[in-house]
Design an enzyme around this catalytic site. Structure first.
Site: not given
Ligand code: ATR
Length: 276
Positions: A67, A130, A154
């Site tokens: 993307k 998130g 987040n």
């Molecule tokens: P994308 O691919 O959409 O960019 P990503 O980078 O995988 O998404 O992140 C998705 C979201 O899930 C992030 O906000 C992540 O929190 P961090 O920014 O702190 O990494 C959140 N996330 C993933 N696992 C988590 C968990 N176990 N607890 C809380 N938040 C989580």
């Protein structure tokens, strides 16, 4: 004349987009095709994009992991793609390849269609949980739709700051969100937590009766988060509608036709459940 559309990404073999877009073509009486163009790695991306341009397609969707990769190959971006910093839809306009992002705008449309009362008050307190790519699209979709009372929570605060990027919004911790959940009328779960059926990003014990609770995770369709929201009297909204409505917006960009999505929601649920 027959129109030619593609989906680019990897892996995409199980994508529901060909079914959605083919249904749109049929419903609007337009002759055309929507097929997959898998690009297995970034090393061959440029070569594959050149092939696509030579194939004279009218437009394409682009999904993970490309993307952002696509941006330098485009002639211009619309305002949403610019703000989000990612493109999911490309249209050939004259000789120009124009990038759009319909993910967040589509999602916000799905929510507003299901809960028309949301539109009555643009100051309705909305919480986004998130701060990944999906949250970024949804946040800017909400801003563009005129919603003014936005809060992000987040695990990593800096990612919220990065999304907001000077816009007017609040940032809180996940613990604060859990404690003050009753202060929000709309709660949108955008993280990947919940794909694992037992996990939930925050507890919803203090949820306000009647609050709208949405989860973008749609595998499983009914996440633990949504189960608890329903038990607490929340009005729940499933994540698969994001895919349907982003597709509707993309189709509108390509064809100028606002296709009716009636009945597709239920068919999608059946397909998602059948996949499991
Ligand atoms: P994308 O691919 O959409 O960019 P990503 O980078 O995988 O998404 O992140 C998705 C979201 O899930 C992030 O906000 C992540 O929190 P961090 O920014 O702190 O990494 C959140 N996330 C993933 N696992 C988590 C968990 N176990 N607890 C809380 N938040 C989580």
């Amino acid at each position: 004349m027959s129109l030619k559309f593609k989906l680019i990404g990897y892996p995409i073999k199980h994508s529901l987009s060909p079914w959605i877009q083919t249904t749109f073509l049929e419903r609007s009486g337009i002759k055309g095709s929507y097929t997959l163009h898998e690009i297995a790695n970034e090393g061959i991306f440029e070569e594959e994009i050149n092939k696509l341009k030579a194939a004279e397609v009218n437009g394409f969707n682009i999904t993970v992991p490309y993307k952002e990769t696509i941006i330098p190959y485009l002639d211009r971006l619309d305002v949403t793609a610019e703000r989000v910093g990612a493109v999911n839809t490309v249209a050939l306009e004259g000789n120009d390849w124009v990038g759009y992002n319909t993910d967040g705008v589509g999602y916000v449309q799905a929510l507003r269609d299901k809960f028309p009362d949301m539109d009555g008050n643009k100051d309705v307190p909305i919480l986004i949980l998130g701060a990944g790519g999906a949250a970024r699209g949804i946040f800017h979709g909400l801003v563009l739709a005129g919603f003014k009372n936005l809060t992000l929570a987040n695990r990593t605060r800096s990612k919220c700051e990065n999304i907001i990027n000077g816009a007017d919004a609040s940032i809180i911790t996940l613990a604060e969100a859990e404690k003050n959940i009753a202060a929000f009328d709309v709660i949108i779960q955008t993280s990947s937590v919940g794909m694992n059926e037992a996990e939930q990003i925050i507890d919803l014990s203090n949820l306000r009766q009647g609050a709208i609770v949405s989860d973008i995770v749609y595998q499983p369709l009914v996440t633990q988060f949504l189960k608890q929201a329903e038990e607490k009297g929340g009005r729940i909204h499933y994540g698969h509608t994001m895919l349907l409505y982003q597709a509707q917006k993309a189709f509108e960009i390509w064809t100028n036709k606002n296709v009716n999505v009636e009945g597709m929601d239920e068919e999608m649920i059946a397909k998602i459940k059948g996949d499991k």
